[in-house]
Design an enzyme around this catalytic site. Structure first.
Site, PDB file in Angstrom:
ATOM      1  NE  ARG A 237      57.241  38.105 -56.479  1.00  0.00           N
ATOM      2  CZ  ARG A 237      58.067  39.094 -56.178  1.00  0.00           C
ATOM      3  NH1 ARG A 237      59.344  39.016 -56.470  1.00  0.00           N
ATOM      4  NH2 ARG A 237      57.614  40.162 -55.557  1.00  0.00           N
ATOM      5  CD  GLU A 266      51.913  35.108 -51.903  1.00  0.00           C
ATOM      6  OE1 GLU A 266      52.564  34.523 -51.018  1.00  0.00           O
ATOM      7  OE2 GLU A 266      51.749  34.646 -53.047  1.00  0.00           O
ATOM      8  CG  HIS A 293      54.615  31.697 -51.671  1.00  0.00           C
ATOM      9  ND1 HIS A 293      54.522  33.015 -52.029  1.00  0.00           N
ATOM     10  CD2 HIS A 293      55.849  31.303 -52.090  1.00  0.00           C
ATOM     11  CE1 HIS A 293      55.633  33.406 -52.630  1.00  0.00           C
ATOM     12  NE2 HIS A 293      56.454  32.377 -52.670  1.00  0.00           N
TER      13      HIS A 293
END
Length: 333
Positions: A237, A266, A293
């Site tokens: 993340r 994000e 991503h």
């Protein structure tokens, strides 16, 4: 009348056809993320919806969608969705918990190899027509005999450790729960403290879920404690890593390189999230390698993730307990 299902992002034709067997489907088949207002406009009379990582659902959103019975998330991490609010509104919330593990682990290995072996620089060199045969340049860092430090030994962390063991590496990890002894032996892995892991690993690989406790786990202090010249790879993340602190560590040379597939911008659940990647981090002079991503971007995997999310939505609309549910609701509202 058939129930109405909204999908917030483009889905494969097979997934669309599956949903259309039992429902009217309003699907965003573009490559763009819709605004909250547009999603609400499409969903205010919907019975179900399929959501993706850029989406965020809160209590106010749910109050504006009185017919909603199920939200099927085509993802694993769901911190940007208010599951408690879903439960209060009698709405099932489902995820796809286990299909992202292998492709994310594979991409992590790819990021590590790319940043340590100067693959991007080599590719650019070839394309610039400067290559006329072998010359001694672009020396990188091999993996064999080195130490990888994995922060978090969930499913993806274990999958990364298993793959790195094939490179004859030493694996250090930190996690509240120790691995089974047979796994530690098979992967040449040992459990240690975070400080010890940072100070002695050649490659640092966080594999943590996003929460208030894990936000900026890799901050300026953590970077300072790293072994000089160590590499950092982030495929979990974006907000696990403080990108501004990484820029400073790269500029001083203390951090040998940074590779990432995820970025702080994000984190849709963060009210203070940056709205772009810092320009300084994109400086081509810094030793970095980035992908957009791509963790689960394997066609067969994405299709299966969508299929599982679609089936969970259909099951809930049929009055059954849907697969992948992370909450439990009664008869609904």
């Amino acid at each position: 009348m058939k129930p109405r299902i909204v999908t917030t992002h483009r889905i494969h034709p097979d997934t669309l056809a599956l949903l259309e067997t039992a429902a009217e489907v309003i699907s965003n088949q573009s490559d763009s993320t819709m605004s909250r207002e547009e999603v609400l406009l499409r969903t205010n009379d919907a019975d179900g919806m399929m959501v993706f990582m850029p989406d965020s659902i809160d209590a106010d959103f749910l109050s504006a969608c009185p017919n909603l019975k199920v939200i099927g998330a085509a993802l694993k991490g769901y911190d940007n969705f208010d599951v408690e609010a879903c439960t209060r509104h009698g709405i099932w919330f489902t995820i796809v918990p286990d299909l992202l593990t292998s492709p994310t682990a594979e991409l992590t290995i790819g990021l590590l190899l790319s940043i340590t072996r100067n693959m991007l620089q080599g590719d650019n060199y070839i394309r610039s027509r400067q290559f006329n045969g072998w010359t001694p340049r672009f020396y990188g860092t091999g993996l064999t005999g080195k130490t990888a430090g994995i922060i978090g030994m969930g499913a993806v962390g274990r999958a990364v450790a298993k793959r790195l063991a094939a490179f004859d590496m030493q694996i250090q990890y930190t996690d509240p729960q120790p691995l089974p002894q047979e796994s530690e032996r098979a992967w040449n892995a040992s459990r240690t403290s975070l400080d010890q892991l940072l100070a002695t690993s050649d490659f640092i690989i966080p594999m943590l879920p996003m929460s208030s406790d894990t936000h900026h786990t890799i901050n300026a202090r953590a970077l300072d404690r790293m072994k000089p010249g160590a590499y950092l790879v982030n495929a979990c993340r974006g907000s696990i890593v403080d990108e501004r602190a990484v820029v400073h560590a790269l500029r001083t040379g203390h951090l040998g390189g940074y590779a990432a597939d995820v970025f702080e911008m994000e984190e849709w659940a963060r009210p203070d999230r940056p709205h772009s990647i810092p320009d300084e981090l994109l400086d081509p002079a810094l030793p970095t390698f980035f992908t957009p991503h791509l963790g689960s971007a394997v066609k067969s995997v994405r299709m299966e993730i969508e299929r599982e999310a679609a089936l969970s939505i259909l099951e809930a609309l049929q009055g059954r307990i849907p697969r992948g549910a992370v909450n439990h609701v009664g008869a609904g509202r």
